[in-house]
Scaffold this motif. Structure first.
Motif, mmCIF file in Angstrom:
data_model
loop_
_atom_site.group_PDB
_atom_site.id
_atom_site.type_symbol
_atom_site.label_atom_id
_atom_site.label_comp_id
_atom_site.label_asym_id
_atom_site.label_seq_id
_atom_site.Cartn_x
_atom_site.Cartn_y
_atom_site.Cartn_z
ATOM 1 N N ARG A 97 73.242 26.624 -15.011
ATOM 2 C CA ARG A 97 72.604 26.305 -16.285
ATOM 3 C C ARG A 97 71.591 25.178 -16.075
ATOM 4 N N THR A 127 68.417 29.344 -17.283
ATOM 5 C CA THR A 127 69.258 29.293 -16.087
ATOM 6 C C THR A 127 68.449 29.604 -14.838
ATOM 7 N N THR A 182 74.706 22.061 -12.728
ATOM 8 C CA THR A 182 73.683 21.976 -13.764
ATOM 9 C C THR A 182 72.385 21.551 -13.100
#
Length: 307
Positions: free
Chosen positions: A107, A148, A274
């Motif tokens: 993400r 993403t 992330t």
């Protein structure tokens, strides 16, 4: 004293000869070990560069060194040196060398969006307040999870990353299989050309396609790839014209879990789980630093190592 997420003396001695020289004409670089530990601390914790602890010095120095080494291939060269001879250290009981393929979505934080396009071309369009390039510039795209990036990975049987490619999050897995195999290039410890052809490749149902199986067959690589139900039923409906089912070794397929465990190790680093980097080459540098830590911990066993 070695702090949490920093290199031990043995680990530092392993990579120190692989780093560029600290002295440059007309100036002086900060200590390499301090800067490298700062990069690794940020990769593991995912904090903003400006929030780095003061013991690592100026955050601009740490970030600029990471950006430069991501661009010129220093991180990749260190990883390649650690991987030398990996085909010999991760062999099966029969002496064969296998690789395992899978992908994972990372993400992207809102700070990873908005990088300005390089060179001529139309600027990316806006969706929901963030800039997104329909062509997948900087390996950012839209998927069910939002903004993403996807990391396509090859790992060996000791849960160590060998090679990866990044793509927008909506990109499929199967089309990236052949580029991954073509990018595989492991140096040998002794004389000889780099190893580019494993003995076996394992993958899940997402990689079951005629093109992928044909590619492996032409290169003499054994395929252990699960076949999805729709491909099985289609072959059965065609009768004899459908041909024989592809060979499948269940015992070999059970070892494919090593790539999933490798992904778990990579995502223990929060700057990988992330994505915070705007540029794809910097994100690849972050992936390389996480992979270097995994390889160092595998090659150098530390009794007091804290994960």
């Amino acid at each position: 004293m070695v702090r949490r997420h920093e290199l031990t003396n043995a680990q530092w001695d392993r990579i120190a000869p692989l780093l560029p020289e600290t002295g440059i004409p007309g100036g002086r670089w900060a200590d390499h070990r301090t800067v490298v530990n700062g990069v690794l601390y940020r990769t593991r914790t995912g904090i903003p560069w400006r929030d780095l602890p003061e013991r690592y010095g100026s955050w601009q120095t740490v970030y600029e060194r990471h950006r430069r080494w991501s661009a010129d291939g220093t991180w990749s060269n260190i990883l390649r040196a650690l991987q030398a001879g990996a085909d010999a250290t991760a062999q099966d009981s029969d002496g064969s060398w296998a690789v395992n393929v899978d992908s994972t979505s990372c993400r992207a934080h809102q700070h990873a969006a908005g990088a300005r396009p390089r060179g001529p071309g139309r600027p990316p369009r806006k969706r929901g307040g963030t800039r997104v390039d329909p062509e997948g510039r900087e390996a950012l795209g839209r998927s069910r999870g939002g903004l993403t990036s996807k990391v396509h990975l090859l790992a060996d049987d000791r849960c160590r990353p060998l090679i990866w490619l990044t793509s927008p999050g909506q990109r499929g897995d199967s089309p990236m299989f052949i580029p991954l195999m073509e990018a595989l290039n492991l140096a040998r410890r002794g004389p000889g050309r780099p190893r580019t052809r494993p003995d076996r490749a394992r993958g899940d149902k997402a990689y079951s396609s005629r093109a992928n199986r044909s590619y492996l067959r032409k290169r003499g690589i054994k395929a252990t790839i699960a076949q999805p139900d729709d491909q099985r039923s289609k072959r059965r409906r065609r009768g004899r014209a459908g041909g024989r089912p592809p060979a499948f070794d269940r015992d070999q397929y059970r070892q494919r879990n090593t790539v999933e465990r490798c992904i778990g190790k990579l995502k223990q680093h929060r700057a990988v789980a992330t994505r915070y980097d705007k540029r794809d080459y910097i994100f690849n540098g972050t992936l390389a630093t996480a992979a270097i830590v995994i390889w160092l911990r595998d090659l150098i066993k530390e009794p007091s190592d804290t994960a």
